[in-house]
Design a protein around this motif. Structure first.
Motif, short mmCIF file in Angstrom:
data_model
loop_
_atom_site.label_atom_id
_atom_site.label_comp_id
_atom_site.label_asym_id
_atom_site.label_seq_id
_atom_site.Cartn_x
_atom_site.Cartn_y
_atom_site.Cartn_z
N UNK A 1 7.95 -15.30 -4.22
CA UNK A 1 8.69 -14.66 -3.44
C UNK A 1 8.08 -13.06 -2.83
N UNK A 2 8.52 -12.96 -1.66
CA UNK A 2 7.65 -11.62 -1.20
C UNK A 2 8.36 -10.42 -1.84
N UNK A 3 9.49 -10.32 -2.34
CA UNK A 3 10.21 -9.59 -3.06
C UNK A 3 9.33 -9.13 -4.36
N UNK A 4 8.98 -10.19 -4.96
CA UNK A 4 8.26 -10.21 -6.36
C UNK A 4 7.11 -9.73 -6.09
N UNK A 5 6.15 -9.98 -4.91
CA UNK A 5 4.98 -9.83 -4.78
C UNK A 5 4.99 -8.31 -4.38
N UNK A 6 5.95 -7.76 -3.77
CA UNK A 6 5.99 -6.41 -3.32
C UNK A 6 6.15 -5.38 -4.31
N UNK A 7 6.69 -6.14 -5.60
CA UNK A 7 6.70 -5.16 -6.70
C UNK A 7 5.43 -4.98 -7.21
N UNK A 8 4.27 -5.78 -6.72
CA UNK A 8 3.19 -5.66 -7.63
C UNK A 8 1.78 -5.58 -6.37
N UNK A 9 2.05 -5.38 -5.19
CA UNK A 9 1.21 -5.52 -4.37
C UNK A 9 1.76 -4.73 -2.99
N UNK A 10 1.29 -3.44 -2.60
CA UNK A 10 0.11 -2.69 -3.25
C UNK A 10 0.68 -2.03 -4.30
N UNK A 11 -0.43 -1.32 -5.15
CA UNK A 11 -0.30 -0.61 -6.26
C UNK A 11 -0.88 0.87 -5.98
N UNK A 12 -0.34 1.88 -6.40
CA UNK A 12 -1.00 3.35 -6.05
C UNK A 12 -1.01 4.12 -7.53
N UNK A 13 -1.80 4.88 -7.52
CA UNK A 13 -2.00 5.64 -8.79
C UNK A 13 -2.68 6.94 -8.42
N UNK A 14 -2.91 8.02 -9.30
CA UNK A 14 -3.42 9.24 -9.03
C UNK A 14 -4.85 9.15 -10.39
N UNK A 15 -5.80 9.11 -9.76
CA UNK A 15 -7.25 8.86 -10.44
C UNK A 15 -7.46 10.35 -11.33
N UNK A 16 -8.21 10.02 -12.22
CA UNK A 16 -8.57 11.16 -13.14
C UNK A 16 -9.06 12.37 -12.48
N UNK A 17 -9.68 12.23 -11.36
CA UNK A 17 -10.16 13.27 -10.41
C UNK A 17 -9.00 13.95 -9.76
N UNK A 18 -7.77 13.38 -9.64
CA UNK A 18 -6.69 13.98 -8.94
C UNK A 18 -6.55 13.20 -7.47
N UNK A 19 -7.51 12.33 -7.27
CA UNK A 19 -7.38 11.80 -5.94
C UNK A 19 -6.26 10.57 -5.99
#
Length: 419
Positions: free
Chosen positions: A172-190
């Protein structure tokens, strides 16, 4: 004579010559992976009536000819009864293997009956061998037809995966949206974003989707610049762990519930990650998937095995993760000594990714041949991925690859590569 197993659909073997083959296959992982199946020409016998005794030898002679045409020398076929033949494939698994059997059966039915009716396609996956009894599960011809159709309809890099992939549409589109896309803050702050696409890895010999593959596109979220795999080495271990965690989680959506009915999934991950306990912990805790699903349905693609990778440690890690997944592949570096870093380890497949090379077709074809020449005989599967169009499938086949995949675009705005 053994007693039949209880509570399972069974087929009794009447051909005495089949016992040796059955002994070899009993307990084999070929069974649980769907590589062993039975096709039946019962429909021809039904239509033939009293003429079956006169026609039988012609039917079996033609069936054997077709099996020899489509199977490789490592594969096995053995007549089991008056109408059934067992096929055990080593070159393909699951629906990809069964698609070969279905093609053989279709051509036999067409030859003797003049047409193919869906109700006449009788194929079963063998789930257990107990003496001279087989436990079997019905195979859905529509699932096999899907694997063939998706191989023919593989899109170009500008097309959207959900528009053509029935495998993706099962989530389902809803389940996919939970895992795609994904964002995080890298070790260097970006801020980093990961967008995923689903690719079809096609068996070049049989023209069927053999495996699904997850492709992560990693970008700097503020600029939209893509971080290519060749620059992943500049990322901190924590950043690679975050990328691999997201990749495994997204891939978990597409792990087959039954490996005999759906294709497995390739997860591209870092050797750095899988060499540590945290990496292997990811595989044992895939969201929404059982450990058995991972063992039967997940294949890892080590994307960063390169010169300087400790060979002894590589052998050890391949063994460790190979015990909890379906298998391990290695992506080779595109150079003249591509096999050097992976020598000593036993991989289920070797991968060459051509997406970032930007070569015109004549040079691409020559480079494919050079890479395939190094890879030939070193692993059961040789995969050419990151291709731009279906024409490149023919080039990959001629070069000596066994499988190929076109690079699918993520469901996001296309971003430019980092210089």
């Amino acid at each position: 004579m053994s007693s039949p197993p209880f509570d399972t659909p069974i087929t009794r073997i009447s051909a005495k010559t089949a016992s040796t083959v059955l002994e070899r296959l009993a307990g084999s992982d070929r069974l649980e992976r769907g590589g062993v199946f039975v096709i039946s020409v019962e429909a021809i016998r039904e239509r033939s009536g009293d003429r079956w005794d006169r026609k039988r030898d012609d039917v079996w002679g033609y069936t054997a000819r077709k099996l020899n045409e489509y199977l490789s020398y490592q594969d096995i076929h053995q007549q089991l009864s008056d109408t059934d033949v067992l096929v055990a494939m080593t070159t393909e698994d699951g629906v990809a293997a069964q698609a070969v059997g279905m093609r053989v059966l279709e051509e036999v039915l067409e030859f003797f009956l003049g047409s193919v009716d869906r109700r006449d396609i009788r194929i079963k996956a063998v789930t257990k061998i107990d003496g001279d009894y087989l436990s079997c599960a019905d195979v859905d011809p529509d699932a096999i037809a899907t694997a063939r159709a998706t191989a023919r309809a593989t899109p170009g890099p500008t097309e959207s995966a959900p528009a053509f992939s029935p495998y993706r549409n099962r989530v389902s589109a809803e389940r996919e949206r939970e895992r795609n896309p994904v964002s995080f803050v890298a070790f260097n702050g970006q801020a980093i974003q990961i967008d995923f696409s689903l690719e079809h890895v096609v068996s070049l010999r049989h023209g069927v989707t053999a495996v699904l593959r997850i492709e992560p596109t990693v970008t700097f979220r503020d600029t939209g610049e893509v971080i290519p795999v060749r620059k992943f080495g500049r990322l901190a271990d924590e950043d690679m762990l975050a990328i691999d965690r997201a990749t495994v989680a997204f891939g978990g959506l597409f792990l087959p519930e039954d490996a005999r009915k759906q294709p497995p999934v390739i997860l591209p991950v870092s050797f750095r990650t899988m060499g540590g306990r945290k990496g292997r912990h990811l595989l044992l805790n895939v969201p929404g998937a059982s450990n058995e699903q991972v063992r039967q349905g997940a294949m890892l693609e080590f994307i960063d095995v390169e010169r300087g990778t400790p060979s002894g440690r590589l052998v050890e890690v391949v063994s460790l993760v190979g015990g909890i997944t379906r298998g391990v592949l290695a992506r080779l570096q595109p150079n003249r000594e591509a096999l050097g870093p992976v020598s000593g380890a036993r991989f289920n497949g070797l991968v060459a990714d051509f997406a970032d090379l930007g070569l015109p077709d004549p040079q691409l074809e020559a480079f494919m041949r050079a890479m395939a020449l190094q890879m030939r005989g070193k692993a059961p599967a040789l995969i050419a991925q990151g291709l731009a169009e279906r024409l490149h499938f023919e080039m990959a086949d001629d070069a000596g690859f066994t499988h190929a995949a076109i690079r699918a675009a993520p469901n996001t705005v296309t971003r430019r590569d980092v210089a």
